[in-house]
Each structure stands twice: as C-alpha cells, then as structure tokens.
Enzyme design. Structure first.
Site, PDB file in Angstrom:
ATOM      1  CE  LYS A 185      23.599 -44.313  14.730  1.00 40.87           C
ATOM      2  NZ  LYS A 185      24.064 -45.387  15.629  1.00 40.87           N
ATOM      3  CB  SER A 239      26.702 -45.270  22.844  1.00 44.10           C
ATOM      4  OG  SER A 239      27.659 -46.265  22.595  1.00 44.10           O
TER       5      SER A 239
HETATM    6  O1  PNS Z   1      27.582 -48.200  16.235  1.00 41.55           O
HETATM    7  P1  PNS Z   1      26.665 -48.001  15.059  1.00 41.55           P
HETATM    8  O2  PNS Z   1      26.290 -46.531  14.917  1.00 41.55           O
HETATM    9  O3  PNS Z   1      25.450 -48.871  15.113  1.00 41.55           O
HETATM   10  O4  PNS Z   1      27.515 -48.410  13.753  1.00 41.55           O
HETATM   11  C1  PNS Z   1      26.918 -48.339  12.469  1.00 41.55           C
HETATM   12  C2  PNS Z   1      27.968 -48.506  11.362  1.00 41.55           C
HETATM   13  C3  PNS Z   1      29.072 -47.482  11.519  1.00 41.55           C
HETATM   14  C4  PNS Z   1      28.579 -49.884  11.420  1.00 41.55           C
HETATM   15  C5  PNS Z   1      27.220 -48.300  10.009  1.00 41.55           C
HETATM   16  O5  PNS Z   1      26.554 -47.089  10.036  1.00 41.55           O
HETATM   17  C6  PNS Z   1      28.154 -48.331   8.805  1.00 41.55           C
HETATM   18  O6  PNS Z   1      28.575 -49.377   8.379  1.00 41.55           O
HETATM   19  N1  PNS Z   1      28.478 -47.140   8.261  1.00 41.55           N
HETATM   20  C7  PNS Z   1      29.347 -47.021   7.106  1.00 41.55           C
HETATM   21  C8  PNS Z   1      28.543 -46.698   5.842  1.00 41.55           C
HETATM   22  C9  PNS Z   1      28.123 -47.958   5.114  1.00 41.55           C
HETATM   23  O7  PNS Z   1      28.914 -48.821   4.798  1.00 41.55           O
HETATM   24  N2  PNS Z   1      26.801 -48.061   4.843  1.00 41.55           N
HETATM   25  C10 PNS Z   1      26.250 -49.196   4.134  1.00 41.55           C
HETATM   26  C11 PNS Z   1      25.796 -50.294   5.081  1.00 41.55           C
HETATM   27  S1  PNS Z   1      24.074 -50.315   5.145  1.00 41.55           S
END
Ligand code: PNS
Length: 158
Positions: free
Chosen positions: A41, A128
C-alpha cells in the site's frame, strides 16, 4: 499473561481502531499495536508519522505498546511472544480479505490464533481512506479521529 497483537496500516489510526483496542483490552492483559511498513500500500503518512500518532493516542494506556514491523505478521507476532492477533471487522465487505488473510496466517503459523472483533455501530462506517478524503476536502473529521490525528491531517492538507 495473554499478549495480543493488533496490526494495521493505521494510515491514520481512527476512533474505529481505538474502539476495537479498548474492547480488546477488556479481554487481554496486554495489546501491542503493530504498525505495518506495508509495501503493498502507498501510505499517505510515513511509517514514523503513523507510529508516532498511534503512540500519542494510546499513551494513557499502560497495557499498550506500539512498534512497527516489516515482513510477515506472524513472524512479528512470534518475535513478540504473542499467540493472538486481533483484527476489527466493520462490514461484510471486510470479510473476504480478512478470511484470506486469516487462512494464510493459519497455514503459516498454526499456533497463532486470529480473533475478529466487530467494530461498534458508531464506528462501522469509519475507514482511514474516507477520513483522509474528508480531511483533504476540508470536512470535519473531529467525531471520527482523535484530536492529535485531526491536527496532523489538517496540517498536512493545508
Ligand atoms: O490496516 P490494514 O492495511 O488492513 O492492515 C493489513 C495488515 C498490515 C495487517 C496486512 O497487510 C499484513 O499482515 N501485512 C504483513 C504481511 C503479511 O504477513 N502478509 C501475509 C498475510 S496474508
């Protein structure tokens, strides 16, 4: 002591996030907020700004710690000694993404449990993205974000 991780982009943190956090604190001894350095993002606020705001608006809560993380969420949870990850769910539209993420995390780390909390009705429409859009267009966001976030967004957009 049960430690839960509450991860997100927090770009910026909203009253909806804080509602989930408050309710999680009724269940878990400690909740650590994990601010993602999310390469998927394009964040509006820098990682440092997001982390700083999250720290500011949770500073009255001694059971809360804030950190940022890179890489896999489950690896970060493990490094903190947490066996629970919390996410908020606002509406059905959140479900598919959260379901996929939960299944993948379970595949990667079967010992870590993901717990979903329904955002309270007063906040179920808050995101957000909409907060940023309203702030950018000069609308009043005081009922949907804490004062420190309102101040920061207004400063950025003015
Ligand atoms: O607030 P958000 O953007 O919905 O949060 C999303 C988040 C940060 C929780 C997710 O993108 C994440 O866990 N990112 C870390 C990378 C990861 O572990 N990816 C595998 C899970 S599918």
């Amino acid at each position: 002591m049960t430690l839960a991780i509450y991860p997100g982009s927090f770009d910026p943190i909203t009253n909806g996030h804080l509602d989930v956090l408050e309710r999680a604190l009724n269940i878990f001894d400690r909740v650590n907020l994990a601010v993602a350095n999310n390469m998927e993002k394009d964040a509006f606020l820098s990682l440092e700004e997001r982390e700083e705001l999250v720290k500011k608006v949770t500073s009255s809560r001694p059971q809360v710690e804030v950190a940022s993380f890179d890489g896999l969420l489950v690896d970060f949870a493990r490094s903190q000694g947490a066996s629970v990850i919390i996410r908020g769910l606002r509406a059905v539209s959140d479900f598919e993404y959260e379901f996929q993420m939960s299944m993948m995390n379970k595949r990667l780390a079967g010992d870590i449990e993901m717990i979903y909390m329904m955002t309270g009705p007063d906040h179920s429409f808050v995101s957000s993205s909409t907060v940023k859009e309203v702030a950018r267009l000069g609308g009043d966001i005081s009922s949907v974000v804490p004062p420190a976030v309102k101040e920061e967004l207004e400063k950025k957009y003015n």
